[in-house]
Enzyme design. Structure first.
Site, PDB file in Angstrom:
ATOM      1  CB  SER A  30     -30.827  38.030 -49.172  1.00 29.03           C
ATOM      2  OG  SER A  30     -30.725  39.121 -50.064  1.00 29.03           O
ATOM      3  CD  GLU A  48     -39.077  36.297 -54.501  1.00 26.64           C
ATOM      4  OE1 GLU A  48     -38.129  35.565 -54.254  1.00 26.64           O
ATOM      5  OE2 GLU A  48     -39.259  36.823 -55.616  1.00 26.64           O
ATOM      6  CE  LYS A  96     -32.880  36.893 -59.308  1.00 27.23           C
ATOM      7  NZ  LYS A  96     -32.875  38.077 -58.479  1.00 27.23           N
ATOM      8  CG  HIS A 137     -39.038  37.968 -59.899  1.00 26.55           C
ATOM      9  ND1 HIS A 137     -38.222  39.066 -59.849  1.00 26.55           N
ATOM     10  CD2 HIS A 137     -38.480  37.031 -59.091  1.00 26.55           C
ATOM     11  CE1 HIS A 137     -37.195  38.796 -59.045  1.00 26.55           C
ATOM     12  NE2 HIS A 137     -37.329  37.563 -58.571  1.00 26.55           N
ATOM     13  CG  ASN A 187     -35.374  33.583 -60.482  1.00 27.54           C
ATOM     14  OD1 ASN A 187     -35.151  33.306 -61.665  1.00 27.54           O
ATOM     15  ND2 ASN A 187     -35.834  34.762 -60.097  1.00 27.54           N
TER      16      ASN A 187
HETATM   17  C1  PEP Z   1     -35.266  36.205 -56.415  1.00 27.49           C
HETATM   18  O1  PEP Z   1     -34.712  36.314 -57.484  1.00 27.49           O
HETATM   19  O2  PEP Z   1     -36.475  36.068 -56.386  1.00 27.49           O
HETATM   20  C2  PEP Z   1     -34.475  36.229 -55.185  1.00 27.49           C
HETATM   21  C3  PEP Z   1     -35.063  35.975 -54.061  1.00 27.49           C
HETATM   22  O3  PEP Z   1     -33.111  36.508 -55.325  1.00 27.49           O
HETATM   23  P1  PEP Z   1     -31.997  36.506 -54.145  1.00 27.49           P
HETATM   24  O4  PEP Z   1     -32.105  35.185 -53.452  1.00 27.49           O
HETATM   25  O5  PEP Z   1     -30.713  36.703 -54.852  1.00 27.49           O
HETATM   26  O6  PEP Z   1     -32.351  37.627 -53.220  1.00 27.49           O
END
Ligand code: PEP
Length: 250
Positions: A211, A170, A9, A103, A7
């Site tokens: 993360s 998540e 973003k 999300h 992702n």
């Molecule tokens: C996300 O954007 O869904 C995500 C899990 O980001 P990160 O891996 O940076 O925590």
């Protein structure tokens, strides 16, 4: 089959560098997962989509060539005066295979459970796939309300023939913070999700996001019930993303 989703973003990614670094790792490893063992998806903005989709189509690297491209969001509306939004009809027209929905960064900006469901419905009507994200905030976890919170997210989404194609658990407090959830917490959430899906007779791979990096991927992917990961920050670097991919085995 396992799954690894990037992702990006609203970050700038140098696509030439990303491609080169990704392919360098793939080419340097004899046992990099094959495309029928690991599905790679990149969720990106429409501007990068045009460039990356061309690179993917013309690539001679069999793994790079199989990357699927998804959007990061879709409108719940069909068409009309919705400035800045993109409909599933339009995503389909340009060749995008599906979208993330729910999300936490969009839920924080007003996407209710009802809106997330409507987005899922629109994708289904246009025969596109959804990556349905759920997860609790720290306060909910600490107040021991995780189970009822996750079940509510699942119940409000799984109705009228709408269900997740890929489900990403998540925990909000683990996204972009560098604090990954511990295995025990991930396992208990996965059990809640899998029990629900089994009862509803829904088959859908369950992924973890929050993360994920090259240092913790092996621990996370070994948790029973986890079929892959959704990665934000660590996916912006082609080398790191490929290293994470190389550690995921079916
Ligand atoms: C996300 O954007 O869904 C995500 C899990 O980001 P990160 O891996 O940076 O925590």
């Amino acid at each position: 089959m396992k799954y690894l989703i990037a992702n990006w973003k609203m970050n700038s990614v140098d696509l030439d560098v990303w491609e080169r670094e990704f392919i360098n790792v793939v080419s340097s490893q004899n046992n990099f997962p094959k495309s029928d063992e690991l599905k790679l998806i990149v969720c990106l903005n429409l501007y990068d989509y045009y460039v990356l989709s061309k690179k993917i189509k013309s690539s001679k690297n069999a793994i790079f060539n199989k990357i699927s491209l998804f959007a990061q969001d879709v409108s719940q509306h069909e068409e009309g005066a919705f400035t800045g939004q993109i409909s599933s009809k339009f995503l389909k027209k340009v060749g995008i295979k599906g979208s993330i929905i729910g999300h936490s960064e969009l839920r924080e900006n007003g996407d209710s459970e009802k809106i997330v469901f409507e987005k899922g419905l629109k994708l289904k009507e246009d025969e596109l796939s959804n990556i349905f994200c759920i997860g609790e905030a720290l306060e909910i976890l600490e107040n021991k309300n995780k189970k009822s919170f996750l079940l509510n997210q699942l119940k409000t989404f799984c109705k009228n023939n709408v269900s997740p194609d890929l489900l990403a658990y998540e925990p909000i407090w683990a996204i972009g913070t560098g604090k990954e959830a511990d295995s025990e917490n991930i396992s208990s959430s996965v059990s809640i999700i899998l029990d629900f899906l089994e009862e509803k007779k829904i088959y859908c791979p369950v992924l973890y996001g929050g993360s994920v990096s090259k240092s913790n991927i092996e621990e996370i992917i070994s948790i029973p019930g986890i079929d892959g990961c959704l990665v934000g920050n660590s996916s912006l670097d082609g080398e790191q993303f490929a290293i994470i991919a190389s550690k995921i085995k079916s």
